[in-house]
Structure formats: structure tokens, C-alpha cells
Write a protein that holds these residues in place. Structure first.
Motif, PDB file in Angstrom:
ATOM      1  N   ASP A 195     -47.556 -17.677  80.719  1.00 55.16           N
ATOM      2  CA  ASP A 195     -47.579 -17.874  79.265  1.00 55.16           C
ATOM      3  C   ASP A 195     -48.975 -18.296  78.840  1.00 55.16           C
ATOM      4  N   LEU A 196     -49.486 -17.629  77.809  1.00 52.52           N
ATOM      5  CA  LEU A 196     -50.858 -17.802  77.362  1.00 52.52           C
ATOM      6  C   LEU A 196     -50.896 -17.995  75.853  1.00 52.52           C
ATOM      7  N   LEU A 197     -51.924 -18.654  75.390  1.00 54.64           N
ATOM      8  CA  LEU A 197     -52.149 -18.817  73.957  1.00 54.64           C
ATOM      9  C   LEU A 197     -53.416 -18.048  73.613  1.00 54.64           C
ATOM     10  N   VAL A 198     -53.295 -17.040  72.736  1.00 51.81           N
ATOM     11  CA  VAL A 198     -54.441 -16.239  72.323  1.00 51.81           C
ATOM     12  C   VAL A 198     -55.174 -16.964  71.206  1.00 51.81           C
ATOM     13  N   ILE A 199     -56.460 -17.213  71.426  1.00 49.36           N
ATOM     14  CA  ILE A 199     -57.248 -17.997  70.472  1.00 49.36           C
ATOM     15  C   ILE A 199     -58.240 -17.126  69.714  1.00 49.36           C
ATOM     16  N   ASP A 200     -58.784 -16.113  70.362  1.00 45.79           N
ATOM     17  CA  ASP A 200     -59.785 -15.255  69.733  1.00 45.79           C
ATOM     18  C   ASP A 200     -59.673 -13.867  70.342  1.00 45.79           C
ATOM     19  N   GLU A 201     -60.147 -12.874  69.616  1.00 48.03           N
ATOM     20  CA  GLU A 201     -60.165 -11.505  70.115  1.00 48.03           C
ATOM     21  C   GLU A 201     -61.433 -10.818  69.653  1.00 48.03           C
ATOM     22  N   THR A 202     -61.988 -10.009  70.541  1.00 52.86           N
ATOM     23  CA  THR A 202     -63.138  -9.194  70.188  1.00 52.86           C
ATOM     24  C   THR A 202     -63.038  -7.882  70.950  1.00 52.86           C
ATOM     25  N   GLY A 203     -62.958  -6.778  70.225  1.00 51.28           N
ATOM     26  CA  GLY A 203     -62.779  -5.485  70.856  1.00 51.28           C
ATOM     27  C   GLY A 203     -61.539  -5.489  71.731  1.00 51.28           C
ATOM     28  N   PRO A 204     -61.665  -5.024  72.974  1.00 47.58           N
ATOM     29  CA  PRO A 204     -60.492  -4.972  73.868  1.00 47.58           C
ATOM     30  C   PRO A 204     -60.231  -6.284  74.599  1.00 47.58           C
ATOM     31  N   TRP A 205     -60.941  -7.352  74.243  1.00 51.84           N
ATOM     32  CA  TRP A 205     -60.843  -8.613  74.971  1.00 51.84           C
ATOM     33  C   TRP A 205     -60.171  -9.696  74.136  1.00 51.84           C
ATOM     34  N   ALA A 206     -59.444 -10.561  74.832  1.00 48.05           N
ATOM     35  CA  ALA A 206     -58.779 -11.695  74.184  1.00 48.05           C
ATOM     36  C   ALA A 206     -59.169 -12.975  74.907  1.00 48.05           C
ATOM     37  N   PHE A 207     -59.482 -14.015  74.141  1.00 46.24           N
ATOM     38  CA  PHE A 207     -59.770 -15.329  74.721  1.00 46.24           C
ATOM     39  C   PHE A 207     -58.480 -16.138  74.699  1.00 46.24           C
ATOM     40  N   VAL A 208     -58.060 -16.618  75.862  1.00 39.66           N
ATOM     41  CA  VAL A 208     -56.754 -17.243  75.990  1.00 39.66           C
ATOM     42  C   VAL A 208     -56.851 -18.586  76.708  1.00 39.66           C
ATOM     43  N   GLN A 209     -55.807 -19.378  76.529  1.00 43.67           N
ATOM     44  CA  GLN A 209     -55.624 -20.589  77.318  1.00 43.67           C
ATOM     45  C   GLN A 209     -54.306 -20.487  78.060  1.00 43.67           C
TER      46      GLN A 209
END
Length: 280
Positions: free
Chosen positions: A59-73
Motif C-alpha cells: 500500500d502506497l500513498l501517491v504524493i506527486d506525479e510527473t510524466g510516467p513517474w509517481a512519487f510515493v510513500q
């Protein structure tokens, strides 16, 4: 000073709960998601170096996205990083079981003679909807051999670590396909429902020191961790052999010192397994 590995923020976005600690142009409550591929790298930047990995069902929390990438915790240990957004799903049925063996396969039907869909590693989270013909049915489709899953934590971190003997060494790895020293320690403890951070420095800070080495204790060097199997032997994922091996503790201390990678920093003791606690 914040630890970037545990800081749920990019240069432009931070979690709402961090408003009083970080200044960012914008804040977000985050978006809940789950890893839908067998294993994925958590990278320092989009298409950057790998820090750690997360396994299927995380289980992850998506915080930011840019292009095909997602920044998660990662919700399990708070580790943050970038991964490919295509690896995520918004479907999050309740995790009921985990993979209890070093690795397993997911099949399109409950028949071991069918061509497998993909493989899963120890600790992968599964939403099991039922059992049939010796297989566990997954909510998102697919079947896993029933003897490879469990809804109860393991009782011995040392035994879990030993099940991964021979696994190839991989910097930042967290799976049967490749694992590093802190990944092995985390996998073994997590299988026993013992919360464990992702990197060796975090692990050393998380558990109290002990003067007498016993089974399940973590043994530390600068940038390295092993798990004691008893007062004389330890198991670890090491670049020395590029695999998970068992060796005498005294031999390892001498070898690591001779290589200029010491000194030995002592043993720290995780808490004992608590049946049912935080599992699956």
C-alpha cells in the motif's frame, strides 16, 4: 534536518501533515494506491538510482506525479521514492494473506499445469477471496498455491532469513530475485509482524543495543547489517559473495575489518514476534 528517504515531499508538493515542517508551493492529502506488479524500484528521482524496492500488494500513498513517474510513500515503513505510475492500481481489496515462501507463481486458474502469469516474492500482500483445489483465489484475478500463503506471522526471523539462502545480492533489493543486507533483515522481521525500517542505519537506530548476541539479533557495521542465528553464526546478504550466506560472526568481523569496512558496531535486539500483531 529531514531524512529524504522518509520525507513525503518533492520540491513542489508535500503531504498536508507536513505543513508545519516543510514549505512547499502546494500540499496534498495524497492518493491511496497499491503496487500491482511483482516488484518495483523506489528511485531517488524519476529514472534515477534505486534506493529500495516494494513488493506486490504494498500500500502506497501517491504524493506527486510527473510524466510516467509517481512519487510515493510506502505505508508499511514510510520509505519514499519515485516509481513508474503504470505499476500502481487504485483497486485496494483487503489484504488477507502474504506469500510465506521465498517465491511463488500466480496461475490463470487453479491448475499447476497452466502457464504461470508471473512470480511473487516473500511477503507479497494478497487479497484472497477463497480456496479451491489447493489454490488461493486472488481478488484481482489469478491463483496462488495454497501452501505458499499464510494469514499468520512467522515465529522465527532467523528461519525466514535462512529460507532466502542463495538469493542473489542486489543493492537496494527487497525480493527473492535480488536482496541486500537491510532488505534481508526487513523481510525476515516483517514476516514475523515485527515493524522494521528499510535501511541499516534506520534499523540500528530503531532497536536497542545488547551485549549478548542471540538468535534474531541484528549485527551492524558501517552501512551493513547481518542477523545472528546464534552466538557464533550470522546470515546476511553480502557483496562479498554476491548472495545470502551464513558465516561465523568472528570470521565476518575479521574479514570486514581487514577490508577496511569496519569497525563492528555491535548487536541490536528487535522485539520478539507478537502472534497476530499487524499481520497480514
Amino acid at each position: 534536518m529531514t531524512d529524504r528517504r522518509l520525507t513525503p515531499a518533492t520540491e513542489r508538493v508535500a503531504l498536508d501533515s507536513w505543513r508545519d515542517r516543510l514549505q512547499r508551493p502546494t500540499y496534498t492529502p495524497g492518493r491511496a494506491a497499491r503496487l500491482a506488479v511483482p516488484v518495483a524500484d523506489l528511485c531517488r528521482a524519476p529514472d534515477g538510482a534505486r534506493d529500495r524496492q516494494v513488493n506486490f500488494g504494498a500500500d502506497l500513498l501517491v504524493i506527486d506525479e510527473t510524466g510516467p513517474w509517481a512519487f510515493v510513500q510506502a505505508q508499511a515503513d514510510g520509505y519514499c521514492g519515485w516509481l513508474r505510475a503504470e505499476a500502481l492500481t487504485g483497486e485496494r481489496p483487503v489484504i488477507t494473506h502474504r506469500v510465506a515462501t521465498p517465491a511463488t507463481h500466480v496461475y490463470p486458474e487453479p491448475n499447476l499445469k497452466t502457464r504461470e502469469l508471473f512470480g511473487l516474492s516473500l511477503g507479497a500482500g494478497l487479497a484472497v477471496t477463497g480456496f479451491r483445489d489447493g489454490f488461493a483465489a486472488l481478488a484481482g484475478g489469478g491463483w496462488v498455491p495454497a501452501q505458499h500463503v499464510t494469514d499468520q506471522p512467522a515465529r522465527d526471523p532467523g528461519a525466514v532469513a535462512q529460507s532466502l539462502l542463495g538469493t542473489p545480492y542486489l543493492w537496494g533489493g527487497n525480493s527473492r530475485w535480488g536482496i541486500d543486507c537491510s532488505g534481508l533483515a526487513q523481510a525476515a522481521l516483517t514476516a514475523c509482524a515485527i515493524a522494521c525500517p528499510g535501511d541499516s542505519d534506520m534499523q540500528q537506530a530503531a532497536f536497542p543495543a545488547t551485549d549478548q548476541i542471540g538468535r534474531g539479533d541484528l549485527l551492524f557495521w558501517p552501512g551493513h547489517v547481518a542477523m545472528a542465528l546464534d552466538a557464533e553464526r550470522m546470515i546476511h546478504a553480502t557483496a562479498y559473495s554476491m548472495s545470502v550466506i551464513i558465516e561465523p560472526i568472528t570470521d565476518a568481523i575479521a574479514r570486514i575489518d581487514a577490508a577496511g569496512q569496519g569497525p563492528f558496531r555491535g548487536a541490536h535486539r528487535p522485539p520478539p514476534p507478537q502472534p497476530g500483531a499487524g499481520f497480514p
